[in-house]
Write a protein that holds these residues in place. Structure first.
Motif, PDB file in Angstrom:
ATOM      1  N   LEU A   7       0.662  -1.079  -0.158  1.00 14.37           N
ATOM      2  CA  LEU A   7      -0.447  -0.117  -0.279  1.00 14.37           C
ATOM      3  C   LEU A   7       0.995   1.160   0.064  1.00 14.37           C
ATOM      4  O   LEU A   7       2.228   1.259   0.380  1.00 14.37           O
ATOM      5  N   THR A   8       0.344   2.009  -0.405  1.00 16.62           N
ATOM      6  CA  THR A   8       1.036   3.423  -0.285  1.00 16.62           C
ATOM      7  C   THR A   8       0.528   4.432   0.437  1.00 16.62           C
ATOM      8  O   THR A   8      -0.934   4.697   0.598  1.00 16.62           O
ATOM      9  N   ASP A   9       1.335   4.764   1.814  1.00 18.35           N
ATOM     10  CA  ASP A   9       0.979   4.962   2.469  1.00 18.35           C
ATOM     11  C   ASP A   9       0.815   6.454   3.016  1.00 18.35           C
ATOM     12  O   ASP A   9       1.625   6.998   1.949  1.00 18.35           O
ATOM     13  N   LEU A 112      -7.189   1.092  -6.791  1.00 17.59           N
ATOM     14  CA  LEU A 112      -7.566   0.152  -6.331  1.00 17.59           C
ATOM     15  C   LEU A 112      -6.726  -1.158  -7.254  1.00 17.59           C
ATOM     16  O   LEU A 112      -6.340  -0.502  -8.139  1.00 17.59           O
ATOM     17  N   ASP A 113      -6.920  -3.025  -6.816  1.00 15.51           N
ATOM     18  CA  ASP A 113      -6.281  -3.839  -7.198  1.00 15.51           C
ATOM     19  C   ASP A 113      -6.592  -4.245  -8.324  1.00 15.51           C
ATOM     20  O   ASP A 113      -7.086  -5.460  -8.123  1.00 15.51           O
ATOM     21  N   VAL A 146     -12.296   1.377 -12.228  1.00 17.42           N
ATOM     22  CA  VAL A 146     -12.476   0.678 -12.259  1.00 17.42           C
ATOM     23  C   VAL A 146     -13.563  -0.289 -12.922  1.00 17.42           C
ATOM     24  O   VAL A 146     -14.157  -1.442 -13.259  1.00 17.42           O
ATOM     25  N   LEU A 147     -14.823   0.598 -13.352  1.00 12.73           N
ATOM     26  CA  LEU A 147     -15.630   0.500 -13.485  1.00 12.73           C
ATOM     27  C   LEU A 147     -15.968  -0.246 -15.080  1.00 12.73           C
ATOM     28  O   LEU A 147     -15.614   0.824 -15.645  1.00 12.73           O
ATOM     29  N   ARG A 148     -16.910  -0.610 -15.832  1.00 13.53           N
ATOM     30  CA  ARG A 148     -17.324  -0.272 -16.806  1.00 13.53           C
ATOM     31  C   ARG A 148     -18.333   0.178 -17.180  1.00 13.53           C
ATOM     32  O   ARG A 148     -19.382   0.661 -16.038  1.00 13.53           O
TER      33      ARG A 148
END
Ligand SMILES: C[S@@+](CC[C@H](N)C(=O)[O-])C[C@H]1O[C@@H](n2cnc3c(N)ncnc32)[C@H](O)[C@@H]1O
Length: 224
Positions: A7-9, A112-113, A146-148
């Motif tokens: 994670l980028t913190d 998000l991965d 990330v959504l279609r």
């Protein structure tokens, strides 16, 4: 590599993770069954699931900030394919234990991965409240990524203009900011990221639910 090493913190992420790690067990005890006493919330989640299923033959859902997995569990019961991510490894552990049939991973909703245009519906149930104002456009942009096309986002949040700062929760020392939000501001953020508004609901305080002191906002938006 630990579960969180990728994670980028930032300071706020570290504080949020530490706060939820500390109180995860008690949070799950108090809020784990919150949907049982919240018929409107269940109705909204059911309507959201139907919308996604109506428009997408593969209605894959992603719940971000899933906590102990209550909402993902409810959507799974409705027959939806869903996976969950949360910043807090302790929350992810509880979610996995409560819902062994669902995939839960440690992750950060601002990075998000998940591949571009890979999910049909994204649920952010009381977690954008922890994102500082300056970082909200980036997080909503990540939801959009990330959504279609035709995919839906559902955001739930406490309505207001103030930020509740908690230094203690369930007997644990924490440093957590809960940013209450105005529905119009949430809608603007979504529209600025390229979403179109589908629905907005404000539920008045309801003493039968555990976090009932302020109105609750729910916004559904669609990626065109
Ligand atoms: C108020 S709880 C809500 C949990 C769950 N959605 C529910 O309704 O029970 C907020 C959750 O968001 C998670 N969270 C906060 N910031 C996050 C971030 N940047 N990325 C992923 N999860 C985050 C916290 O760890 C916590 O589990």
């Amino acid at each position: 590599m630990t579960d969180t090493a990728h994670l980028t913190d930032t300071a706020h992420l570290a504080a949020t993770r530490a706060g939820y790690d500390a109180m995860a067990e008690q949070y799950a005890e108090v809020f784990g069954a919150a949907l049982d006493e919240a018929p409107l919330d269940r109705g909204l989640l059911g309507g959201f699931a139907e919308l996604v299923r109506r428009d997408h033959p593969d209605p894959q859902l992603l719940e971000v900030g899933c906590g102990p997995g209550t909402v993902a569990g409810h959507l799974h019961q409705l027959g939806m394919p869903v996976r969950g991510i949360d910043l807090s490894p302790a929350m992810v552990g509880l979610a996995r234990r409560a819902h062994p049939d669902i995939s839960f991973e440690v992750g950060e909703m601002g990075a998000l991965d998940a591949a571009d245009a890979s999910v049909a519906g994204l649920i952010a149930w009381y977690c954008v409240i922890h994102v500082p104002a300056a970082q909200r456009p980036g997080v909503i942009g990540e939801f959009h990524r990330v959504l279609r096309p035709g995919g839906y986002a559902l955001l739930a949040f406490q309505v207001g203009d103030d930020t509740l700062r908690l230094d203690e929760a369930f007997g644990h020392e924490v440093s957590l900011d809960f940013h209450r939000l105005q529905p119009d501001a949430v809608i603007s953020l979504l529209e600025d990221a390229g979403f179109a508004l589908t629905a907005c609901l404000v539920r008045a305080p309801d003493s039968a639910t555990p976090a009932a002191k302020v109105p609750q906002g729910f916004v559904i938006a669609r990626k065109p």
